[in-house]
Every structure is written in C-alpha cells, then in structure tokens.
Design a protein around this motif. Structure first.
Motif: not given
Length: 447
Positions: A173-181, A183-186, A189-201
């Motif tokens: 659950p800790v790793t899962a929560l970090v991953t989900l968090g 994605i939400v923040l990316a 917080l990010f614009r352009g291509m990086l924002g569209r790649l939030a899941i990968l980030v």
C-alpha cells in the motif's frame, strides 16, 4: 500505392501561423524524427503498462504495436495519422482467460476479437457506418466503456492467493500510494508533454520507491540479453473464455470511430470514408498480435494530444514512431525490466487507469448529450452497469462461462433495443424519470 511520399510543409522548419501540417505533408526529416520520437514517448506509458499488468511480454507487445501501426498506415494509404498501442479494454478478459487457459488462451481470445473487428471494418467499408450508430447509440457505447473500467476496480485493489501472495494496491500500500500520488501531482504540476505523461512519471516514481523498499526483483533483467528476438506464443482456443472478449469489439469500434472523427475535426478534412479501413486495419493488427502472443491494439488518444499540441498530423512521423518501437522490441533486457515492476506500483497506477476508463464512458454520455430522463436510456445504463460491476456470471454448460463484461454488454444492447422497439410498437410516451428529484428537472422536461 497512393500516399507513399510527403510534400514539404513550407520551408520544412516550422508550422505557419494558423496552419497545420497535413497527413500528406511533413517537416524536415530531423524535425519529423523528433516529433515521431515524441509519439513514442506519448504511447509508451500506456502501451507498456498493459503487458506489465497482464503478464504478457513487453517486447512482444511493442513488436506487434509497431507492426500494427505500419499496417494501419498502409491500409489507410497514409491519410489517417494514428498509433496503435495496447488497449486497456483487453485487460479484464486477458486476466480471466489467463487464469484458466494461460497466455495461450488469452492470445486466442485476442485473435478472435481481431478477426471480428476486421469483419466489421470490411462491412463498414462496403456498406457505410450508419448501422454502427444504430446498433450502438451513445448510451450503449458509453455504458459498455464504463462497465469495463468499473468491472476492473477489484483488480486494482488486488487479491490474495492461497499461498499468501497478493497483487495490486493491497500488496504494497505504501508504494501504491506513492505511485498514485505522483501521478496526481504530475498531472497538475507539469505542463506540456510531461503533464501528458503523468502516468509514466508516476510509475517511474513508484518504481524508485519500490527499489528503496526492496520490493523489486531484478534478477531476470540481469540475466536477459541486450539484443534478441521477442518471444512469441501460439494461441489456443477455449469456448469458455471467448465470450469474455466479444464486448471488446464494441469498445474498439467506438475508439476507432472516435479517432477518425477527432482527426477530421483537427485537420478540417472529411475522413469518414476511411472509417472502414481504420477498423479493418486495427482488426488485422489485433489478429496478428493474438497470433503471436501480443496484446490487442487500438488507436491512441495520447498521440492525438501530441498532434493537437504540435499541429503536425504528418503520417511520416508515425512511420518514425513505428520504427522506433520496433527497435525497442528487440531488447529482452528492456522487457525484463518492465516485467519487474512490482504489484504495488501496478496497483497504484491501475487505481487511476481503471477509474478513467469508467469515467470515459460517462464522458461519451455527456459529449453526446444522452438524455437520462428518457427511461429507455436510464434503464439501459442502470441494468448493464450493475451486471458488469457486480460481475454477474452465467454458465450455460460446463466449460462455458459468460461473466460481467460480456453479460453487461449484452444487457446494454439488448435492453436498449428491446425497450425502444416495444415503446414504438405501443406508442408509449417517453416520460421523464423522476424529474422532481432533480433540481430544475421540470424545466428540463419542458424543453
């Protein structure tokens, strides 16, 4: 064959103000290659996540994704820019089929799905696409897409096997929560291509967290070769699981038709005559993937985002993307690294992804202004969603099982058309469903 060359857009260095680079145009080759690599980055996160969740080899999935994209461009005569990546609609049936028949059984279901989609494409090419709209109006399409995502929800949380090992969110659950968090923040917080790649980030951040917590096993990646052929799996066929894959055909039809209309709107061209070719091409690409043990394909919205941002719709860039993906597929070490992604990371990402699939169904309702004051629409969605979410099952005979997604899809199509036919036969009025319970409901009814 038409469309095997591209004319240069302007001076080839930039897109003129207010203009777009059309499918039959290109920028200079260095810029075209750069945009093609952007398409690889855009499709990468989602395309790789599917084999990571389903256990399919990542290199094999990438191989058929590249081959499928090239086939798509050839069959549409380089007039319809698209990348064919892994379809999330296959995740649930692959999971169910793999549990009983292994990856070979799942591959057989993917192959059959591809054949059916190709047949639909052939019919559309010869007879037009109006019958699709009649068979699958927005209320039905949206419901099918929504129930597929929501049916997957328990898989995001995970399940435990008899030996005590768990998968999904509950595994770590800790790793899962970090991953989900992440994605939400990316996403915000990010614009352009990086924002569209939030899941990968988010997956990369979660993977780093899992490494620090000792949850990653890299022994397979260390032993894998840097260069080698993808592994292929011959399909097998089991009537008991094939029914799980049939609803995916409806989802792929909706995604392909939506893709054609989206690109047409952005380029200002009438691409409706290519709808049949697009469906046929995706069907053949999925058939090939099933024949070799790869995940089924679909047109990718992620790459539409790249086109919208760059104003470059050149199919030349997609040939570059297909070539780059093909090169990546010849690295067993890369595939082994993808397969090492731990359950906690997958559970965190899947929590968002499965929910997004469900919300995409609702988005189809909203965009097409589906009227749920019409009891036919309301009943269609209500019955099908519960059947899909609760994972109803029907076993007509031993060895043949139909479950939530298949039954939910049948319910959506059957209930809608049965109620509509009976309403027309009886001449009953379409009265609003409990308008008083909705603020402003009476005004909406009058309109």
């Amino acid at each position: 064959m038409a469309g095997t060359t591209w004319r240069l857009h302007g001076d080839g260095r930039q897109v003129r103000p207010g203009a777009v680079v059309a499918p039959d145009e290109r920028l200079s080759w260095p810029r075209t290659i750069g945009i093609g690599l952007q398409h690889v980055v855009a499709m990468f996160g989602s395309t790789i996540l599917v084999p990571a969740i389903t256990g399919f080899p990542a290199s094999t999935t990438l191989f058929f994704s590249a081959v499928g994209t090239a086939l798509f461009l050839l069959l549409t005569r380089n007039r319809l820019p698209s990348y064919l990546g892994s379809s999330f609609a296959f995740i649930a049936p692959i999971g169910a089929a793999s549990a009983s028949g292994g990856q070979a059984g799942a591959a057989g279901g993917i192959l059959v799905t591809g054949v059916l989609l190709a047949l639909v494409g052939l019919v559309v090419h010869l007879a037009g696409s109006r019958w699709i709209d009649a068979l699958m109006p927005p209320v039905v399409t949206g419901t099918i897409v929504a129930l597929i995502g929501l049916n997957l929800a328990p898989a995001a949380w995970g399940s435990c096997t008899p030996d005590g090992s768990c998968s999904g969110f509950r595994a770590a659950p800790v790793t899962a929560l970090v991953t989900l968090g992440a994605i939400v923040l990316a996403t915000v917080l990010f614009r352009g291509m990086l924002g569209r790649l939030a899941i990968l980030v988010g997956v990369l951040v979660g993977y780093a967290c899992a490494l620090l917590r000792g949850e990653v096993d890299l022994s397979g990646a260390r032993e894998a070769a840097w260069v080698g052929l993808p592994s292929f799996t011959a399909p097998s066929f089991d009537a008991g699981v094939l029914g799980l894959f049939l609803p995916v055909v409806f989802v792929l039809v909706a995604e392909n038709v939506g893709h054609v209309k989206s690109v047409a709107a952005m380029t200002g061209r009438d691409l409706d005559p290519l709808t049949g070719r697009a469906l046929l091409a995706d069907g053949l690409a999925t058939t090939l993937a099933g024949a070799g043990g790869g995940s089924g394909t679909t047109t990718y919205a992620e790459n539409i985002g790249v086109m919208a941002a760059t104003k470059v719709y050149s199919t030349a860039a997609y040939w570059v993307a297909a070539a780059a993906a093909l090169l990546l597929s010849f690295s067993p070490k890369f595939s082994a690294v993808v397969e090492s992604v731990p359950a906690g990371v997958l559970g965190g990402a899947a929590t968002l992804l499965y929910g997004m699939i469900g919300v995409l169904g609702a988005r189809i309702w909203v965009q097409n202004r589906v009227d749920f004051s019409d009891p036919v629409n309301l009943t269609t969605a209500a019955v099908a969603l519960v059947v899909g979410i609760a994972n109803y099952s029907w076993v007509p005979r031993e060895g043949l099982t139909f479950e939530g997604i298949a039954l939910g899809t049948a319910a959506a199509i059957g209930v809608f058309h049965l109620m509509r036919v009976l309403a027309r036969w009886r001449g009953t009025s379409q009265e609003a469903a409990s308008p008083a319970s909705v603020p402003g409901g009476s005004e909406l009814e009058e309109r």
